[in-house]
Design a protein around this motif. Structure first.
Motif, PDB file in Angstrom:
ATOM      1  N   LEU A   1       0.846  -1.112  -0.126  1.00  0.00           N
ATOM      2  CA  LEU A   1      -0.228   0.078   0.059  1.00  0.00           C
ATOM      3  C   LEU A   1       0.852   1.116  -0.099  1.00  0.00           C
ATOM      4  O   LEU A   1       0.556   2.146  -0.634  1.00  0.00           O
ATOM      5  CB  LEU A   1      -1.106   0.116   1.248  1.00  0.00           C
TER       6      LEU A   1
ATOM      7  N   ARG B   1      -8.014   4.918  -7.159  1.00  0.00           N
ATOM      8  CA  ARG B   1      -6.646   4.385  -7.945  1.00  0.00           C
ATOM      9  C   ARG B   1      -6.211   3.202  -7.461  1.00  0.00           C
ATOM     10  O   ARG B   1      -5.282   2.540  -7.990  1.00  0.00           O
ATOM     11  CB  ARG B   1      -5.639   5.418  -7.853  1.00  0.00           C
ATOM     12  N   LEU B   2      -6.711   2.372  -6.357  1.00  0.00           N
ATOM     13  CA  LEU B   2      -6.446   1.339  -5.658  1.00  0.00           C
ATOM     14  C   LEU B   2      -6.751   0.200  -6.453  1.00  0.00           C
ATOM     15  O   LEU B   2      -7.921  -0.018  -6.646  1.00  0.00           O
ATOM     16  CB  LEU B   2      -7.184   1.353  -4.239  1.00  0.00           C
TER      17      LEU B   2
ATOM     18  N   ALA C   1      -5.997   2.137   4.161  1.00  0.00           N
ATOM     19  CA  ALA C   1      -5.206   2.918   3.385  1.00  0.00           C
ATOM     20  C   ALA C   1      -5.960   4.256   3.187  1.00  0.00           C
ATOM     21  O   ALA C   1      -7.185   4.028   2.790  1.00  0.00           O
ATOM     22  CB  ALA C   1      -5.230   1.949   2.163  1.00  0.00           C
TER      23      ALA C   1
ATOM     24  N   THR D   1      -1.025   4.388   5.605  1.00  0.00           N
ATOM     25  CA  THR D   1      -1.486   3.286   6.230  1.00  0.00           C
ATOM     26  C   THR D   1      -1.803   3.568   7.585  1.00  0.00           C
ATOM     27  O   THR D   1      -1.214   4.359   8.388  1.00  0.00           O
ATOM     28  CB  THR D   1      -0.603   1.945   5.842  1.00  0.00           C
TER      29      THR D   1
ATOM     30  N   ILE E   1      -8.626   6.275  -3.084  1.00  0.00           N
ATOM     31  CA  ILE E   1      -8.988   5.004  -3.346  1.00  0.00           C
ATOM     32  C   ILE E   1      -9.372   4.568  -4.633  1.00  0.00           C
ATOM     33  O   ILE E   1      -9.509   3.443  -4.993  1.00  0.00           O
ATOM     34  CB  ILE E   1      -9.756   4.355  -2.279  1.00  0.00           C
TER      35      ILE E   1
ATOM     36  N   TYR F   1      -0.254   5.204  -0.691  1.00  0.00           N
ATOM     37  CA  TYR F   1      -1.296   5.422   0.399  1.00  0.00           C
ATOM     38  C   TYR F   1      -0.559   5.394   1.672  1.00  0.00           C
ATOM     39  O   TYR F   1       0.583   4.826   1.908  1.00  0.00           O
ATOM     40  CB  TYR F   1      -2.042   4.419   0.159  1.00  0.00           C
TER      41      TYR F   1
ATOM     42  N   GLN G   1      -7.929  -3.019  -6.208  1.00  0.00           N
ATOM     43  CA  GLN G   1      -8.561  -3.840  -5.289  1.00  0.00           C
ATOM     44  C   GLN G   1      -8.227  -5.222  -5.397  1.00  0.00           C
ATOM     45  O   GLN G   1      -8.023  -6.020  -4.536  1.00  0.00           O
ATOM     46  CB  GLN G   1      -9.920  -3.529  -5.301  1.00  0.00           C
TER      47      GLN G   1
ATOM     48  N   TRP H   1       2.299   1.900  -3.222  1.00  0.00           N
ATOM     49  CA  TRP H   1       1.507   2.632  -4.126  1.00  0.00           C
ATOM     50  C   TRP H   1       1.132   4.093  -3.779  1.00  0.00           C
ATOM     51  O   TRP H   1       0.182   4.597  -4.439  1.00  0.00           O
ATOM     52  CB  TRP H   1       0.102   1.837  -4.372  1.00  0.00           C
TER      53      TRP H   1
END
Lengths: 390, 390, 390, 390
Positions: free
Chosen positions: A21, A47-48, A41, A28, A45, A26, A50, A24
């Motif tokens: 995470l 962009r996450l 995170a 946490t 989100i 984020y 999943q 990328w």
């Protein structure tokens, strides 16, 4: 987004998720319970990836905390909502005025759509609707719209409604079924594209609509949760498109009497809490019963709709499709008038509403005093009871 | 088809409806009740312009008596069902053998699909599945399939799975999202086209599929009644196409634990009562939970499925999409074996089943005797009770 | 009632069914189709022993043509509806005035219910609600109402709300869960009994309520079709009881954002088409979201409700149950005022409405002329198209 | 349990919630995001007064992390499930053998139930079912069970089935509708009490059943999520009762062809993942179609059921209720035999199943290698794509 680790997740697995995470971009957080660890995170989100996380070792599931539709989301606060205004031709949707869009289910002939347009204009409605290619649940209905048989027929059908709209100063709203027809609609001068219920999750069509400058009325599928619906709407908006209008036209439910079950609570939730987009109500498909269209259109406005779709026909008894839910001209005129009255009343009532957010502070600060005043003795005995149970 | 006239319908209105029906070539019948008159229309009601009747004066509603899907309908009788056999490449679906179609949710790379195909072959499954353009409920998932970005990507993606299928002697099943891609699928050599749940009512796509020689697996929408579903399937078949396969992959219901609610009763109804088409079960999407795919696939076969769709991946923990429901290779092998065992048992049990139709005559003829033996006295007192109530 | 005979029914079986129906005092009719024979039974079908017919040889199914709820049914016509007036204490429900019933989810203490009653009175609402024994979805919630632990507690709890109602001149509405408590409610002076959603199909409780002189608010179950609901309501009325009030509080649907999905189309159907009973709206349970109660209550009135149930609390932040949907006192006052305004507007709009029944005759008589004017040429070519297809 | 604080929650509000949780004996954790703070409560959350927390200042909602049904929950792990064995008379449910409970919908007379019991015994089924007081959706059906009219009738009706059970060595299962009848059932010697679908949420009845020593078959309501259902089941068990059996008999869904939609995925989830209680399948009510009972019962066993309820009648064509779904005696015998075969096969297949939990470790440790082997180049370009999007 919360990542819920499985009961037996190892410290290494937890660390790997956290690292990923952060890698990328984020921030946490972590909460270590007796059995379960949660990793938070923070950041954008949308962009996450999943799927990728969901598959990492030790991960049980993802729990969404903030909304994954950004463009379609409401940006204001309970006390001061912010709503987009979307233009259909010169008509503003979502502003100070109510927008009534009326017309026949299908464009059936030049005289029919011209007469329908005249009646719509006279009723006080502000835009003209009419289908040129039609959904039919049975392939044997014998009529799939004046434009269904060939590309030429499509051109000619669209031209009829555009002509009728121009003649009476009404922008036009026409449903599209095939992604490859979009440019035809644009070229011929349709003012607004409608996505029907059966296409609410049609990914190819929705992707195509990202690129049209025309406003889009995107109807909600009959089995879509509100927020799942907003994600499909978000698809149209994902690259920056803003002129999209929501529309409720009924869900599947236990109710078998009406054709569909209008989720007016969904309209209220969309308008007052979840989305910045104008919301429409289509009580013609939403009820499928001519004499209920009136009440349910008005109830929809009261619930939060700022656009109204109404099927009406010069003589619904001879309509080629869905005439059983089309209004008689007298009923249309009357309904448009009633719509205005309900709209004015709602605006007045809305302006006075005190949202809970403005009251919670006060009541929270009085909570202790109120408890003492209201519960006095009970509070104590209650505590005891729950202790005994524990 | 029954035409139910409204309470106040005039004799003229009734006569007009009867005339119209006869004019269209239907025989008619009539039943005049105290308040309501019913008119029956006999003949091929798939030709009947229902909308036109529904709009005639005095008509309240139409009540369907026989089925309005003809081609998709079961043509046999309870004791001797008649089912189509549909070929996917050289694999027969709906015949004496069970057809297991397995593979990853998405084609992700050449090594991945080649390895997947090898595992599928080794497991004993008979066809290979894999998506090249993928549905995603969020536009921000970051992965919409290896073929989603351009026509070239689509070509290349399809070529990968076709190559893998050929290498291991497995015909291929690939989902299509856009009507204009169908000819690409045909050209590159895909063996079977799949219509996904979100497109179950996509009229433009279904109309397009009327013309493909490829077999079509048409998945049921999550809010479609079985017979409404058969009408959408009938759309694909309306011009004569025969090689269509049904597939249950879950409905919306009160159950929030599984991703969808598999309607196995729907499979039983389709296979044993309503349709001549082979029925498939997709428990991967139907449950969305890896460890439930096993049981629900087997239960689906027991309910009447003759085709099975299973998502599996060389390593589902690193799959780019839906890995949480993809089986591990060991699980796939085990499930394919178990599928065969359940299939053999079902065939044996099916062959012994005594349909009610074969028993009703006997029990009907004994009804009077049985009543006397079982109810004797009660029958009388019962009659009295209902008389008093009347 | 129509009896649909199976495809292979013999003439003897058909004759037996006809004889049986006549023996029971029904007139019969018959329609013999190519494959299927239908037998009509005319008369009071509420007396018809359906099960017995359904089991006769050759019978496939029963098709209801007229309604099987008689007492709960609307007796008027579209242009002149007839509605019952039901008294809750001295308050008339279903007449010229709107009835707002407000109060806390639960009676929590004497000071709490007294203060709540005062606020309800001041707001302009006309009756007081409050639960003494509460439904809780979890057995571990720790609070099942002030009256839940013993018969004595039930007595004391009921006395509190009755006292509060008397003090402020408000009749009281209290939910009952157990058939054996009904007489306690009567004795202590509760003015109206409420049947909650989880008990909507509780046969023992509904049977018991046939004998109470108190009015009953019977809430609709969350998976009940409107007409199935009316049959459960009819159960309470079957022996002659008239003072029953309907209430919509939400269905199960795809919408997961609101606690339930309010079926306002159901309210419209009940009020304008199906039933003579007053209809209520409970937007507190129907939305489960405090800030949506306002809009949805108003929309419910616009849809046809003449009774409104609202949860409100002196300080909802400290309520022992369901406080998240209870209004703050300021919000209650504001909502009651808004309710009156919407009610007045609806009455005005209702009085002008032209029901379709009053227009159909005219439009029907113009149908031929209109067809010629609107369709001219098309009509012909259309006929041809359908002929070619046949 | 996670407490999600609202966007604007103050540090004081957050601290108050934490203090309260600790005061109640819970350990807490906290995760502070950019906009939202989450507070975790660790410990026995069945004791947690959720309502009270939900109403505290700044609290938005509660997010359950672990299950709030403790007694009904599965206590084992995927590889080694732990299931209760429940005795109905001398018959063990949930153990090594399948339990088939069969019999007529209603006890109709002494000869009828005696003959039914004999047929049930001969078929190989292990217990006898039969209703003495019946649910009827219409109050005018004319038959509500042999025991419906008086307490004496109830006594006599129960005695008949108990006598029949004893005569043929079959323990008896009878549905109860009214909490006050429970002791009558106990006294007369019924062996197992059934809670029907319409009473699935009948709080008064469920509370009463906490105290009966008899086993209870608690049917799932047609609009209950699985975990919501388990909470209502937990209510019966809350004080320590252990002998409860789950039963799936159908949900509401889009499927209108079968009477209900059997959620076999729910059975699989209950048996393999969620609960320690035996699960039953009632395909008679679950399909409402005689010829589908067979397949769906077998599919239910394959999905995880260990108890089967089947309606059968000496001559279903003359049954007083629900005969259309009752099996003919020949069909019952055949189905019981088939049930045994499916049960044996499922046990064999179950014993070989490799749960994901046993494979995840291996595949997780290979993830990096597998990614390199399968994705090589793609991985990189993929990362790029998502960066560009961000």
């Amino acid at each position: 987004m919360l990542v819920k680790m499985a009961r037996g997740a190892t410290p290494e697995q937890i660390a790997t998720v956290e690292d990923k995470l952060r890698e990328w971009g984020y921030k946490t957080g972590k909460m270590v319970g007796e059995e379960i660890t949660l990793i938070g995170a923070y950041g954008d989100i949308t962009r996450l990836p999943q799927g990728e996380i969901q598959e990492m070792g030790g991960v049980e599931t993802l729990i969404p905390i903030s909304r994954s539709y950004k463009r379609a989301a409401q940006k204001g606060s309970p006390g001061s909502l912010i709503h987009n205004i979307v233009n259909i031709g010169k008509v503003e949707v979502g502003g100070d005025k109510l927008t009534v869009v009326a017309g026949p289910c299908s464009v059936e002939s030049e005289p029919q759509i011209m007469e329908a347009a005249r009646l719509v204009k006279e009723s006080g409605a502000r835009a003209l609707r009419g289908g040129v290619v039609k959904y039919r649940s049975s392939p044997y209905s014998g009529w799939e719209g004046i434009g269904s048989n060939s590309e030429e027929a499509l051109h000619n059908g669209l031209k009829l409604i555009v002509k009728a709209g121009k003649e009476f100063g009404l922008p036009t709203v026409v449903e599209v079924l095939d992604p490859y027809d979009v440019s035809v609609y644009e070229d011929i001068g349709v003012d607004c594209i409608q996505v029907g219920e059966p296409n609410s999750k049609n990914q190819a069509l929705l992707n195509r609509l990202r690129d049209t400058p025309l406003p889009v009325i995107h109807k909600r599928g009959n089995s879509l949760d509100i927020e799942a619906y907003l994600l499909w709407v978000e698809r149209v908006m994902a690259n920056g498109k803003e002129n999209v209008i929501l529309c409720e036209r009924g869900l599947l439910s236990a109710n078998k009497y009406t054709r569909n079950t209008l989720d007016l609570g969904g309209i209220a939730a969309l308008h007052y809490q979840l989305s910045c987009l104008p919301v429409g109500i289509d009580a013609s498909h939403g009820t499928g019963i001519r004499d209920l269209v009136h009440s349910m259109t008005l109830a929809g406005i009261m619930a939060g709709a700022s656009l109204v779709l109404i099927e009406a026909h010069p003589n619904p008894l001879i309509a080629k499709s869905d005439g059983f839910q089309g209004l008689f001209p007298e009923q249309l005129t009357q309904l448009v008038t009633a719509c205005e009255q309900v709209w004015e009343l709602r605006k007045r009532i809305d302006s006075l509403y005190i949202p809970s957010a403005n009251l919670e502070g006060d009541y929270d600060s009085r909570a202790a005093t109120d408890k003492k005043r209201l519960f006095g003795r009970e509070e104590k005995s209650n505590r005891k009871a729950s202790e005994q149970k524990g």
